[in-house]
Design a protein around this motif. Structure first.
Motif, PDB file in Angstrom:
ATOM      1  N   ASN A  69       0.810  -1.222   0.000  1.00 27.92           N
ATOM      2  CA  ASN A  69       0.000   0.000   0.000  1.00 27.92           C
ATOM      3  C   ASN A  69       0.842   1.272   0.000  1.00 27.92           C
ATOM      4  OD1 ASN A  69      -2.918   0.378  -0.158  1.00 27.92           O
ATOM      5  ND2 ASN A  69      -2.521   1.842   1.489  1.00 27.92           N
ATOM      6  N   ILE A  75      -5.439   1.100  -1.039  1.00 33.88           N
ATOM      7  CA  ILE A  75      -6.522   1.317  -0.062  1.00 33.88           C
ATOM      8  C   ILE A  75      -6.464   2.759   0.430  1.00 33.88           C
ATOM      9  CG2 ILE A  75      -7.556   0.467   2.092  1.00 33.88           C
ATOM     10  CD1 ILE A  75      -5.633  -1.984   1.798  1.00 33.88           C
ATOM     11  N   ASN A  79     -12.828   3.572   2.114  1.00 34.07           N
ATOM     12  CA  ASN A  79     -13.028   2.540   1.086  1.00 34.07           C
ATOM     13  C   ASN A  79     -13.829   1.346   1.593  1.00 34.07           C
ATOM     14  OD1 ASN A  79      -9.945   2.520  -0.937  1.00 34.07           O
ATOM     15  ND2 ASN A  79     -11.706   3.855  -0.947  1.00 34.07           N
ATOM     16  N   VAL A  81     -13.402  -2.600   1.204  1.00 34.93           N
ATOM     17  CA  VAL A  81     -12.318  -3.510   0.815  1.00 34.93           C
ATOM     18  C   VAL A  81     -12.772  -4.955   1.021  1.00 34.93           C
ATOM     19  CG1 VAL A  81      -9.935  -4.203   1.339  1.00 34.93           C
ATOM     20  CG2 VAL A  81     -10.597  -1.795   1.544  1.00 34.93           C
ATOM     21  N   ASP A  83     -11.254  -8.655   1.479  1.00 32.12           N
ATOM     22  CA  ASP A  83      -9.995  -9.351   1.787  1.00 32.12           C
ATOM     23  C   ASP A  83     -10.267 -10.857   1.714  1.00 32.12           C
ATOM     24  OD1 ASP A  83      -7.565 -10.176   2.731  1.00 32.12           O
ATOM     25  OD2 ASP A  83      -7.835  -9.407   4.782  1.00 32.12           O
ATOM     26  N   ALA A  95      -5.916  -3.066   6.549  1.00 30.26           N
ATOM     27  CA  ALA A  95      -6.928  -2.412   5.713  1.00 30.26           C
ATOM     28  C   ALA A  95      -7.881  -1.574   6.577  1.00 30.26           C
ATOM     29  CB  ALA A  95      -7.701  -3.464   4.916  1.00 30.26           C
ATOM     30  N   VAL A  99      -8.774   2.349   6.215  1.00 29.74           N
ATOM     31  CA  VAL A  99     -10.154   2.766   5.894  1.00 29.74           C
ATOM     32  C   VAL A  99     -10.698   3.735   6.959  1.00 29.74           C
ATOM     33  CG1 VAL A  99     -12.549   1.922   5.739  1.00 29.74           C
ATOM     34  CG2 VAL A  99     -10.713   0.708   4.538  1.00 29.74           C
ATOM     35  N   VAL A 115     -14.264  -3.335   5.844  1.00 33.06           N
ATOM     36  CA  VAL A 115     -13.546  -4.464   5.249  1.00 33.06           C
ATOM     37  C   VAL A 115     -14.410  -5.721   5.378  1.00 33.06           C
ATOM     38  CG1 VAL A 115     -11.421  -5.853   5.369  1.00 33.06           C
ATOM     39  CG2 VAL A 115     -11.353  -3.420   5.998  1.00 33.06           C
ATOM     40  N   VAL A 157     -11.392  -1.950  -3.443  1.00 34.69           N
ATOM     41  CA  VAL A 157     -10.171  -2.762  -3.499  1.00 34.69           C
ATOM     42  C   VAL A 157     -10.521  -4.220  -3.207  1.00 34.69           C
ATOM     43  CG1 VAL A 157      -7.840  -3.080  -2.548  1.00 34.69           C
ATOM     44  CG2 VAL A 157      -8.849  -0.800  -2.557  1.00 34.69           C
TER      45      VAL A 157
END
Ligand SMILES: C[S@@+](CC[C@H](N)C(=O)[O-])C[C@H]1O[C@@H](n2cnc3c(N)ncnc32)[C@H](O)[C@@H]1O
Length: 246
Positions: A69, A75, A79, A81, A83, A95, A99, A115, A157
């Motif tokens: 990153n 990220i 966001n 995301v 995973d 993450a 975020v 996430v 992402v």
């Protein structure tokens, strides 16, 4: 929630600490296999294992995503995301940190931010992360769970640190990883990644890597391969980074 997250990390540190104690016991235990013994010695010497303990990450792989990153800025705060292959949860920790960097509270909001962490294995609670434990990313029922969490939005992402169980036959393992990543790409990324979004997929340095990056070139403006410093030198692992989904 932030206090809760710190508490989780603290508990995890204690966990790591007790595993260090176990290592000492196990290293003297005659029943422990030679390969697991070697693994434990390597873990004990590894600077990233030590850093992960100090910083409360669930495992050393956190540093791979931090490096990815830092270099590619995948990220960003606010966001959504996804995973994939997230257990024990170190990438999700990283993450979630990013975020919710500018937020007072870490609360996953379906279709808004946070996430989503998916794994076949159990993932312990993490703030800002909606956990789908016991879920196979290759199954349709997991896809519909993800779809429900996204509501009408798409992910900014998608991360995948997945690898199939090693068979010991390099060409078969490579083919399995290629098939796994192709399925994730075709069934998840193409459907659930937002325009302009990014991907990071684990791969191995094999001829399949070139084929897979050619596949991604059709749909992304930028494709790079990257080996983080924290990825073990003896491992053929690399990460395929794809940015700006068309
Ligand atoms: C290297 S670990 C991921 C480590 C993780 N990035 C972290 O930082 O904690 C790979 C994970 O992929 C998961 N995995 C493998 N096949 C999977 C599948 N079909 N569906 C979901 N997870 C899978 C494994 O259970 C394993 O936990």
């Amino acid at each position: 929630m932030i206090v809760f997250d710190r508490l989780c990390r603290y508990v995890k540190c204690l966990d790591n600490f007790s595993s260090v104690l176990n290592l000492k016991t196990c290293s003297r235990c005659k029943s422990s296999s030679t390969s697991s013994h070697r693994w434990k010695i390597r873990q004990n010497k590894d600077e990233y294992v030590e850093l992960a303990r100090e910083q409360g990450f669930r495992c050393r792989s956190a540093f791979k995503l931090l490096e990815i990153n830092d270099k590619f800025r995948l990220i960003r705060p606010e966001n959504l995301v996804l995973d994939i292959g997230a257990a024990p949860g170190a990438w999700s920790q990283v993450a979630s940190d990013i975020v919710f960097r500018n937020s007072e509270e870490r609360i996953f909001q379906a279709g808004v931010r946070g996430v989503i962490a998916v794994d076949l294995l159990n993932i312990d609670l993490l703030s800002g992360v909606h956990i789908l434990s016991g879920c196979d990313i290759l199954s349709e029922s997991t896809h519909s769970k993800i779809s429900q969490l996204l509501i009408d939005k798409k992910c900014d992402v998608i991360l995948s640190d997945m690898a199939p169980n090693a068979s010991g036959i390099a060409s078969l393992d490579s083919e399995n990883l290629f098939n796994m990543n192709s399925t994730v790409y075709n069934k998840i990324a193409v459907k659930y990644l937002a325009k302009g979004g990014s991907l990071a997929f684990k791969f191995w340095q094999t001829p399949d890597l070139k084929d897979f990056s050619n596949l991604l070139k059709e749909k992304f403006k930028l494709i790079k391969t990257f080996k983080p410093k924290s990825s073990r030198k003896e491992s053929s692992e690399v990460y395929l980074i794809a940015k700006s989904f068309i």
